[in-house]
Every structure is written in C-alpha cells, then in structure tokens.
Design a protein around this motif. Structure first.
Motif, PDB file in Angstrom:
ATOM      1  N   LEU A 161       0.895  -1.546   0.383  1.00  0.00           N
ATOM      2  CA  LEU A 161       0.313  -0.265  -0.441  1.00  0.00           C
ATOM      3  C   LEU A 161       0.879   1.265  -0.034  1.00  0.00           C
ATOM      4  CD1 LEU A 161      -2.580  -1.565   2.913  1.00  0.00           C
ATOM      5  CD2 LEU A 161      -2.836  -1.289   0.654  1.00  0.00           C
ATOM      6  N   TYR A 162       0.599   2.600  -0.700  1.00  0.00           N
ATOM      7  CA  TYR A 162       1.070   3.515  -1.013  1.00  0.00           C
ATOM      8  C   TYR A 162       0.184   4.639   0.140  1.00  0.00           C
ATOM      9  CZ  TYR A 162       3.629   0.707  -3.719  1.00  0.00           C
ATOM     10  OH  TYR A 162       5.060   0.037  -4.411  1.00  0.00           O
ATOM     11  N   GLU A 163       1.029   5.422   0.361  1.00  0.00           N
ATOM     12  CA  GLU A 163       0.262   6.516   1.242  1.00  0.00           C
ATOM     13  C   GLU A 163       1.017   8.118   0.898  1.00  0.00           C
ATOM     14  OE1 GLU A 163       0.204   6.782   5.084  1.00  0.00           O
ATOM     15  OE2 GLU A 163      -1.202   5.045   4.874  1.00  0.00           O
ATOM     16  N   LEU A 164       0.975   9.048  -0.376  1.00  0.00           N
ATOM     17  CA  LEU A 164       1.375   9.812  -0.377  1.00  0.00           C
ATOM     18  C   LEU A 164       1.046  11.391  -0.385  1.00  0.00           C
ATOM     19  CD1 LEU A 164       2.747  10.985  -2.746  1.00  0.00           C
ATOM     20  CD2 LEU A 164       1.533  11.547  -4.670  1.00  0.00           C
ATOM     21  N   GLU A 165       1.902  11.958   0.776  1.00  0.00           N
ATOM     22  CA  GLU A 165       1.507  13.559   1.720  1.00  0.00           C
ATOM     23  C   GLU A 165       1.767  14.494   0.292  1.00  0.00           C
ATOM     24  OE1 GLU A 165       2.127  15.697   5.472  1.00  0.00           O
ATOM     25  OE2 GLU A 165       3.347  13.870   5.191  1.00  0.00           O
ATOM     26  N   TYR A 166       0.635  14.713  -0.405  1.00  0.00           N
ATOM     27  CA  TYR A 166       0.551  16.113  -1.264  1.00  0.00           C
ATOM     28  C   TYR A 166       0.575  17.630  -1.233  1.00  0.00           C
ATOM     29  CZ  TYR A 166      -4.635  15.683  -1.489  1.00  0.00           C
ATOM     30  OH  TYR A 166      -5.650  15.341  -1.236  1.00  0.00           O
ATOM     31  N   ALA A 167      -0.427  17.400   0.396  1.00  0.00           N
ATOM     32  CA  ALA A 167      -0.392  18.859   0.859  1.00  0.00           C
ATOM     33  C   ALA A 167       0.056  18.203   2.116  1.00  0.00           C
ATOM     34  CB  ALA A 167      -1.673  19.314   0.718  1.00  0.00           C
ATOM     35  N   THR A 168      -0.206  19.707   2.402  1.00  0.00           N
ATOM     36  CA  THR A 168      -0.263  19.973   4.112  1.00  0.00           C
ATOM     37  C   THR A 168      -1.348  18.653   5.135  1.00  0.00           C
ATOM     38  OG1 THR A 168       0.805  21.549   4.449  1.00  0.00           O
ATOM     39  CG2 THR A 168       0.220  21.088   6.593  1.00  0.00           C
ATOM     40  N   ASN A 169      -1.506  17.911   6.070  1.00  0.00           N
ATOM     41  CA  ASN A 169      -2.131  16.739   5.863  1.00  0.00           C
ATOM     42  C   ASN A 169      -3.296  16.740   5.237  1.00  0.00           C
ATOM     43  OD1 ASN A 169      -1.173  17.967   8.344  1.00  0.00           O
ATOM     44  ND2 ASN A 169      -2.170  19.797   8.769  1.00  0.00           N
ATOM     45  N   SER A 170      -3.129  16.561   3.795  1.00  0.00           N
ATOM     46  CA  SER A 170      -3.790  15.786   3.119  1.00  0.00           C
ATOM     47  C   SER A 170      -3.119  14.757   1.924  1.00  0.00           C
ATOM     48  CB  SER A 170      -4.131  16.636   1.375  1.00  0.00           C
ATOM     49  OG  SER A 170      -4.684  18.092   2.105  1.00  0.00           O
ATOM     50  N   LYS A 171      -3.810  13.735   2.176  1.00  0.00           N
ATOM     51  CA  LYS A 171      -2.893  12.235   1.724  1.00  0.00           C
ATOM     52  C   LYS A 171      -3.545  11.715   0.542  1.00  0.00           C
ATOM     53  CE  LYS A 171      -0.106  11.126   5.623  1.00  0.00           C
ATOM     54  NZ  LYS A 171       0.403   9.969   6.625  1.00  0.00           N
ATOM     55  N   ALA A 172      -3.335  11.346   0.217  1.00  0.00           N
ATOM     56  CA  ALA A 172      -3.906  10.020  -1.483  1.00  0.00           C
ATOM     57  C   ALA A 172      -3.058   8.878  -0.902  1.00  0.00           C
ATOM     58  CB  ALA A 172      -3.500   9.947  -2.620  1.00  0.00           C
ATOM     59  N   TYR A 173      -4.198   7.463  -0.820  1.00  0.00           N
ATOM     60  CA  TYR A 173      -3.571   6.397  -0.735  1.00  0.00           C
ATOM     61  C   TYR A 173      -4.751   5.492  -1.959  1.00  0.00           C
ATOM     62  CZ  TYR A 173      -4.511   8.619   3.691  1.00  0.00           C
ATOM     63  OH  TYR A 173      -3.841   9.620   5.061  1.00  0.00           O
ATOM     64  N   PHE A 174      -3.241   4.813  -1.952  1.00  0.00           N
ATOM     65  CA  PHE A 174      -3.222   3.816  -3.299  1.00  0.00           C
ATOM     66  C   PHE A 174      -2.868   2.672  -3.440  1.00  0.00           C
ATOM     67  CE2 PHE A 174      -0.147   7.239  -4.482  1.00  0.00           C
ATOM     68  CZ  PHE A 174       0.450   6.473  -5.197  1.00  0.00           C
ATOM     69  N   PHE A 175      -2.769   1.894  -3.885  1.00  0.00           N
ATOM     70  CA  PHE A 175      -2.188   0.261  -4.250  1.00  0.00           C
ATOM     71  C   PHE A 175      -2.381  -0.082  -5.695  1.00  0.00           C
ATOM     72  CE2 PHE A 175      -6.333  -1.426  -3.757  1.00  0.00           C
ATOM     73  CZ  PHE A 175      -6.478  -1.974  -3.891  1.00  0.00           C
ATOM     74  N   ALA A 176      -1.866  -1.150  -5.638  1.00  0.00           N
ATOM     75  CA  ALA A 176      -1.761  -1.498  -7.389  1.00  0.00           C
ATOM     76  C   ALA A 176      -3.444  -2.159  -7.972  1.00  0.00           C
ATOM     77  CB  ALA A 176      -0.638  -2.768  -7.650  1.00  0.00           C
ATOM     78  N   GLY A 177      -3.729  -2.951  -6.847  1.00  0.00           N
ATOM     79  CA  GLY A 177      -4.580  -4.323  -7.075  1.00  0.00           C
ATOM     80  C   GLY A 177      -4.235  -4.963  -6.902  1.00  0.00           C
ATOM     81  N   LEU A 178      -5.181  -6.147  -6.515  1.00  0.00           N
ATOM     82  CA  LEU A 178      -5.498  -7.563  -6.202  1.00  0.00           C
ATOM     83  C   LEU A 178      -5.820  -8.512  -7.186  1.00  0.00           C
ATOM     84  CD1 LEU A 178      -6.779  -7.304  -3.256  1.00  0.00           C
ATOM     85  CD2 LEU A 178      -4.774  -7.202  -3.634  1.00  0.00           C
ATOM     86  N   ASN A 179      -4.600  -9.382  -8.244  1.00  0.00           N
ATOM     87  CA  ASN A 179      -5.401 -10.611  -9.118  1.00  0.00           C
ATOM     88  C   ASN A 179      -6.702  -8.791 -10.761  1.00  0.00           C
ATOM     89  OD1 ASN A 179      -3.011 -11.861  -8.552  1.00  0.00           O
ATOM     90  ND2 ASN A 179      -5.157 -12.543  -7.220  1.00  0.00           N
TER      91      ASN A 179
END
Length: 201
Positions: A20-38
């Motif tokens: 899983l990936y968490e990207l903090e793109y702004a102060t106190n703002s994050k995008a949460y994503f992953f590659a999917g499961l199959n």
C-alpha cells in the motif's frame, strides 16, 4: 515475533502480499492507493495506528528497485503510476504532477488477510499488522507520458543538502554530553555508555 513474520515463515502463508502507498501531496492531505489484487480492482481498507480504517484506491502502477542492501549506495526506487482518465491527478487534488517532487511517499506492506474484513483483521482500536513502514521522498520526475508518470524516489537522508541537525559527526570521537564511561573512569563515576577516553585529544 510479530504475527506477520510468523505467517511468512510458513511454507504457505495463506495470504497474498499487499503493498500500500500513502502520498502526502499537501499539508495534512494524503492520497491512498495500491496496485490492485489480481483482477480485483476495487478499493481495500487497512487500519492506521489507533485502528481507524483507511480506504486505498486501486491504481495501475509498477514499482521497482525497493530491494534493500547493506552495501553500496542507498536504493533509488522508481514508481510508475498510470494516469489514464486522470485517476492519479484526481487522487492528488488535481495539482500538477510535477509539483509532487519533494513530497513524502510511505510504502506499507502487509498480507491480504490483515486488510479490513480479512480473517486476520485486528479490529478497531488495535494497531495494524504490517512490516515496518518505509518512507521515501519523490526526488524527480523521470518520465511523463499521456498514460503514465514515473517518479524516482530517494531515502530522506539521501537527498542533496540534507544534513544532520545541530552536530558535526567526527570519526573516532564522541561529542555527546553523556561521554564518561572510559576504562580509566571508576565504575562509581562512569556516566552513560560512551567509552571514549576523554584524556585523548
């Protein structure tokens, strides 16, 4: 030994590895994503410390170079993320993707069974079951096309002009206040754990 380490020591862990990936793109703002499961591209949920469930969106991505080594230079992984239909742009608040340089990316690794709703879900209020998090900084945009963007990542300590604060590190000398455990000092007068001989200049 943690639950996840015990699971992976078995011949069959009984569950797929999920990154899983968490990207903090702004102060106190994050995008949460992953590659999917199959073939399953629906979102998944994983708990943060404290037990709060966080939803991770499936985004086409490919990550390489995350292997750890005890010698040589620090790893500089590459993360290629699909942006067809603006899925990544939407996740980061539609800011220009070049503006993500310098932002913090956290990589979390767990097993599918520890996701919310899985057989090993720790439940609300419990800490997540995962390997230690690894934090990287987006160092530069390597390539950008209509369909995707590739970022080069760096460890926070591997960036230019980043220095340790407040002290100069000198080989063979201990600058800390607690030095005072040299062999020449009596046991009753030893302070701290540094055994540097203070009589040597």
């Amino acid at each position: 030994m943690t639950d996840i380490a015990k699971s992976l020591q078995k011949q069959d862990p009984g569950s797929a590895l999920v990154i899983l990936y968490e990207l903090e793109y702004a102060t106190n703002s994050k995008a949460y994503f992953f590659a999917g499961l199959n073939e399953n591209t629906s979102a998944v949920q994983f708990r943060e410390t404290g037990g709060t469930a966080r939803s991770y969106t499936a985004i086409p991505l490919e990550a390489t170079g995350f292997e750890l080594s005890s010698d040589g230079s620090a790893a500089r992984p590459e993360l290629s993320i699909g942006n067809i239909g603006g899925v990544l742009s939407s996740a980061v608040g539609n800011i220009p993707l070049e503006d993500l340089v310098g932002k913090r990316l956290t990589r979390r690794t767990t097993l599918e069974k520890y996701l919310v709703g899985g057989t090993g879900d720790s439940g609300s209020g419990n800490p997540p079951v995962e390997f230690p998090k690894i934090v990287y900084i987006i160092d530069r945009v390597q390539t950008k096309t209509v369909a995707s963007i590739t970022f080069e990542l760096a460890a926070p300590f591997d960036l230019a002009v980043i220095t340790l604060p407040r002290r100069l590190i000198v080989g063979g000398a201990c600058p800390f206040k607690y030095k005072g455990a040299a062999a020449s000092v009596s046991e009753a007068n030893k302070v701290g754990g540094c055994n540097w001989d203070e009589t040597i200049i």
